[in-house]
Design a protein around this motif. Structure first.
Motif, short mmCIF file in Angstrom:
data_model
loop_
_atom_site.label_atom_id
_atom_site.label_comp_id
_atom_site.label_asym_id
_atom_site.label_seq_id
_atom_site.Cartn_x
_atom_site.Cartn_y
_atom_site.Cartn_z
N SER A 23 3.82 94.88 72.44
CA SER A 23 4.55 96.29 72.26
C SER A 23 4.16 96.88 70.96
CB SER A 23 5.72 96.48 72.67
OG SER A 23 6.56 95.72 72.00
N GLU A 24 4.19 95.93 69.96
CA GLU A 24 4.22 96.47 68.50
C GLU A 24 3.15 95.92 67.73
OE1 GLU A 24 8.22 95.95 66.94
OE2 GLU A 24 8.85 95.53 68.83
N ALA A 60 14.93 97.46 65.45
CA ALA A 60 14.49 98.79 65.95
C ALA A 60 13.48 98.67 67.28
CB ALA A 60 13.96 99.60 64.91
N GLY A 61 12.72 97.66 67.08
CA GLY A 61 11.66 97.53 68.22
C GLY A 61 12.41 97.26 69.51
N GLU A 113 14.20 100.67 70.87
CA GLU A 113 13.14 101.41 71.42
C GLU A 113 12.44 101.10 72.60
OE1 GLU A 113 8.65 103.45 69.69
OE2 GLU A 113 10.23 102.45 68.22
N ARG A 138 14.98 101.87 75.40
CA ARG A 138 14.52 103.23 75.63
C ARG A 138 13.55 103.90 76.52
NH1 ARG A 138 16.72 105.48 69.80
NH2 ARG A 138 19.21 105.00 70.06
N LYS A 139 12.45 103.29 76.42
CA LYS A 139 11.34 103.51 76.85
C LYS A 139 11.36 102.90 78.27
CE LYS A 139 7.83 103.62 73.15
NZ LYS A 139 6.73 102.78 72.47
N ALA A 178 7.19 109.74 70.95
CA ALA A 178 7.43 108.32 70.22
C ALA A 178 8.33 108.57 69.05
CB ALA A 178 6.01 108.10 69.87
N GLU A 179 9.19 107.76 69.20
CA GLU A 179 10.35 107.84 67.96
C GLU A 179 9.94 107.03 66.58
OE1 GLU A 179 14.63 106.14 67.06
OE2 GLU A 179 14.13 106.91 69.33
N ARG A 180 10.14 107.85 65.43
CA ARG A 180 9.68 107.14 64.27
C ARG A 180 10.81 106.43 63.93
NH1 ARG A 180 7.31 111.50 60.03
NH2 ARG A 180 6.91 109.35 59.01
N ARG A 181 10.44 105.01 63.36
CA ARG A 181 11.35 103.99 62.93
C ARG A 181 11.51 104.48 61.49
NH1 ARG A 181 8.60 98.88 65.77
NH2 ARG A 181 8.47 99.69 67.94
N GLN A 187 22.69 100.62 65.02
CA GLN A 187 22.26 101.36 66.26
C GLN A 187 22.58 100.34 67.31
OE1 GLN A 187 18.21 102.95 66.32
NE2 GLN A 187 18.75 104.57 64.67
#
Length: 319
Positions: A59-60, A134-135, A138, A141-142, A160-163, A253
């Motif tokens: 994913s990243e 953060a990953g 995210e 949430r996806k 897409a959310e900016r980290r 978060q």
């Protein structure tokens, strides 16, 4: 002992280099540890260390495993330097006329080292955890958005959310909470690092001595490495419950339906009641895998010295 002949600046440099090498080698496992520890009952993204790393790469990308590494690489030099040099300082001042330290005094020296290092460790861990986790948040949430789209196909795909970067997080914390924002979880960090150092330093010193043929001659580098690995992994597993609490408290978060905590006692109570006692050992094997080589490398570079270490690795030439 021979290591006392090394100057304090040299020890600080060796400690810093040791930290840089160690972090570079084991950071992906540390990222997996943070994500596994932050998972709560409910929407679980990862089942194991390997599952976490595979999903992170998918994913990243490969460099996703190094999210937050820049913070660690920047601050690990002063952190490791303070930790190792402080232990030497306290051992020196607690020794009487150069005599062998008792176990109690070795533990006191470790306690002092652990207390000193949190000056750097707390903000370093605070920023690193936000970037590492953060990953996971995210991805969760996806997944929730994808499940929602199945029941409502007309829903637009989420943007897409900016980290955030470490600099952005630091500025926001300083703006909203001042310097105290960077030291959230200080008590939990002390609760982890002081017992860790109390266990680690005496255990390492005594294991390392087993490889010394002469008290005035340093142990071979492989003995220091193995001693650091054994002592580090032992101490890491012993204090893992405190590390879980610290990680949860420092996470700004949360994922969907995940608990928030008001302090150490509240966090301990909620984890025990809602996830069971085994939750305090989430990521324990990951932490052992991180700490063992990290401290093994650290002790080799620190006690043997980087120059001597490199010379030992070169083939000996006959005169």
């Amino acid at each position: 002992m021979a290591d006392k002949q090394i100057s304090l600046p040299a020890k600080l440099i060796n400690g810093g280099i040791a930290g840089l090498i160690g972090v570079t080698c084991v950071f992906p496992i540390d990222l997996a540890k943070t994500r596994l520890q932050n998972q709560q009952n409910g929407q679980r993204m990862y089942t194991s260390l390997s599952d976490c790393l595979i999903k992170t790469i998918r994913s990243e990308g490969y460099f996703g495993m190094y999210r937050g590494a820049a913070v660690n690489l920047t601050l690990v030099t002063p952190e490791k330097a303070i930790k190792l040099a402080a232990n030497d300082f306290f051992r020196h001042h607690l020794s009487k006329d150069g005599k062998k330290l008792t176990l109690l005094r070795e533990m006191l020296a470790g306690c002092g080292a652990g207390t000193c290092q949190v000056i750097v460790t707390t903000p370093m861990e605070m920023l690193k955890i936000q970037l590492q986790d953060a990953g996971r948040i995210e991805a969760q949430r996806k997944l929730m958005a994808a499940q929602a789209q199945i029941s409502s196909s007309s829903s637009p795909e989420p943007a897409a959310e900016r980290r955030p970067t470490a600099t952005q997080i630091t500025r926001e914390l300083l703006r909203s909470k001042g310097i105290a924002g960077l030291y959230k979880g200080l008590g939990a960090t002390l609760l982890r690092d002081v017992p860790f150092s109390i266990v680690y330093f005496p255990l390492f010193a005594n294991l390392n001595k087993l490889g010394q043929k002469d008290p005035n001659v340093k142990a071979p580098f492989y003995v220091s490495f193995l001693s650091g690995c054994v002592a580090g992994s032992t101490a890491a597993v012993a204090v893992n419950p405190c590390d879980v609490i610290k990680t949860r408290l420092q996470s700004l978060q949360r994922g969907v339906n995940e608990d928030t905590y008001s302090g150490i006692l509240d966090c301990t109570k909620k984890i025990w009641q809602r996830e069971g006692p085994t939750a305090f050992f989430k990521g324990a094997y990951c932490r052992a895998l991180v700490i063992a080589p990290l401290f093994g490398i650290a002790q080799v570079v620190y006690f043997v010295g980087i120059a001597e270490f490199l010379l030992d690795m070169l083939p000996k030439r006959q005169a």
